[in-house]
Design an enzyme around this catalytic site. Sequence first.
Site, PDB file in Angstrom:
ATOM      1  N   GLY A  31      34.350  37.037  36.482  1.00 24.50           N
ATOM      2  CA  GLY A  31      33.500  36.039  37.258  1.00 24.50           C
ATOM      3  C   GLY A  31      33.922  34.788  37.182  1.00 24.50           C
ATOM      4  O   GLY A  31      35.082  34.407  37.216  1.00 24.50           O
ATOM      5  N   LEU A  33      34.050  33.001  40.280  1.00 24.19           N
ATOM      6  CA  LEU A  33      35.176  33.597  41.260  1.00 24.19           C
ATOM      7  C   LEU A  33      35.467  32.017  42.004  1.00 24.19           C
ATOM      8  O   LEU A  33      34.900  31.305  42.240  1.00 24.19           O
ATOM      9  CB  LEU A  33      34.444  34.428  42.118  1.00 24.19           C
ATOM     10  N   HIS A  37      40.334  35.284  43.362  1.00 28.91           N
ATOM     11  CA  HIS A  37      39.754  36.624  43.125  1.00 28.91           C
ATOM     12  C   HIS A  37      39.335  37.063  44.568  1.00 28.91           C
ATOM     13  O   HIS A  37      39.604  38.057  44.947  1.00 28.91           O
ATOM     14  CB  HIS A  37      38.499  36.202  42.531  1.00 28.91           C
ATOM     15  N   ASP A 150      48.290  37.093  36.163  1.00 33.90           N
ATOM     16  CA  ASP A 150      48.305  37.538  34.824  1.00 33.90           C
ATOM     17  C   ASP A 150      49.447  38.856  34.602  1.00 33.90           C
ATOM     18  O   ASP A 150      49.061  39.957  34.479  1.00 33.90           O
ATOM     19  CB  ASP A 150      46.813  38.107  34.632  1.00 33.90           C
ATOM     20  N   VAL A 176      47.497  33.246  44.091  1.00 32.31           N
ATOM     21  CA  VAL A 176      47.109  32.246  44.785  1.00 32.31           C
ATOM     22  C   VAL A 176      47.245  30.859  44.196  1.00 32.31           C
ATOM     23  O   VAL A 176      46.943  30.621  43.081  1.00 32.31           O
ATOM     24  CB  VAL A 176      45.723  32.586  45.152  1.00 32.31           C
ATOM     25  N   LYS A 184      45.600  29.114  41.227  1.00 34.05           N
ATOM     26  CA  LYS A 184      44.141  28.919  40.946  1.00 34.05           C
ATOM     27  C   LYS A 184      43.715  29.846  39.755  1.00 34.05           C
ATOM     28  O   LYS A 184      44.112  30.888  39.219  1.00 34.05           O
ATOM     29  CB  LYS A 184      43.565  29.674  42.141  1.00 34.05           C
TER      30      LYS A 184
END
EC number: 6.3.2.1
Length: 285
Positions: A31, A33, A37, A150, A176, A184
């Site tokens: 979440g 976002l 995402h 990640d 991104v 981000k």
Amino acid sequence: MLIIRNKQALKEAILKETQVNKTIGFVPTMGFLHEGHMTLVKHARKENDVVVMSVFVNPTQFGPNEDFDAYPRDEAHDAKLAEEGGVDILFVPSVEEIYPVELATKLHVIKRVSVLDGADREGHFDGVVTVLTKLFHLVNPNNAYFGQKDAQQVAVVSGLVEDYFFPVNLRIISTVRETDGLAKSSRNVYLTDKERKEAPVIHAALQLGRQLIESGETDETKIVQMMTDKINEQTAHEKIAYLALYAYPDFTPVTDWSKGIIIAAAVKYSKARLIDNELINVKRR
């Protein structure tokens, strides 16, 4: 867009789609976002008939010194972005829905976790593979979408999928970034104005490492020291949690500089720990 909180309702909604041979793309998130995402959603939307997103802050991947309760949450914001991005099913379960009873069995990651976040956050990846195993069984996706930011998680999840024969294709999407290069992240909101201005040096240092390797430098100590100096000179961080390079995806010492390499960094600021990486000689799926 359907918002579903119950496991059984989720399985029924997905079965309705797969019975008419629709493909399922899955974007698992915690979440809060952001554009990163939504880039995953964009790829999922392009490549699948149905897009499922989960929003679940997973307690089992937080360590004893990490504040699960303080992790940012904004369900209304997430639902709005998900719907605007083209998500068909938004799964927002409670902790009790995913972990109704104390676990009788536990997944334990034994490779690819002895360094970086695996060493810095003991038990973190055990929690990641546990919740993804549950979610993969519930959603049964054709494709699942993860971000390169990640990268260690991606390597661990790839091992999970390979080891347990999950019939899912992992799609790894490039990190991104903000216009100044900062990756981000939901944690960027915790940076002070000064920290936010300085934080892009993390990416700049990783790019320096890439340039050195691609120009033929193989002295690992020299590469890491030059990157460290760049970060220390340009940002007043609390500490560099790690700055290192390894063979990818195994996270072992580099022995062949022509094969996959990851340069990874984690920098701790006053209220945020930021991670970033560069992959070299790695073909994205």
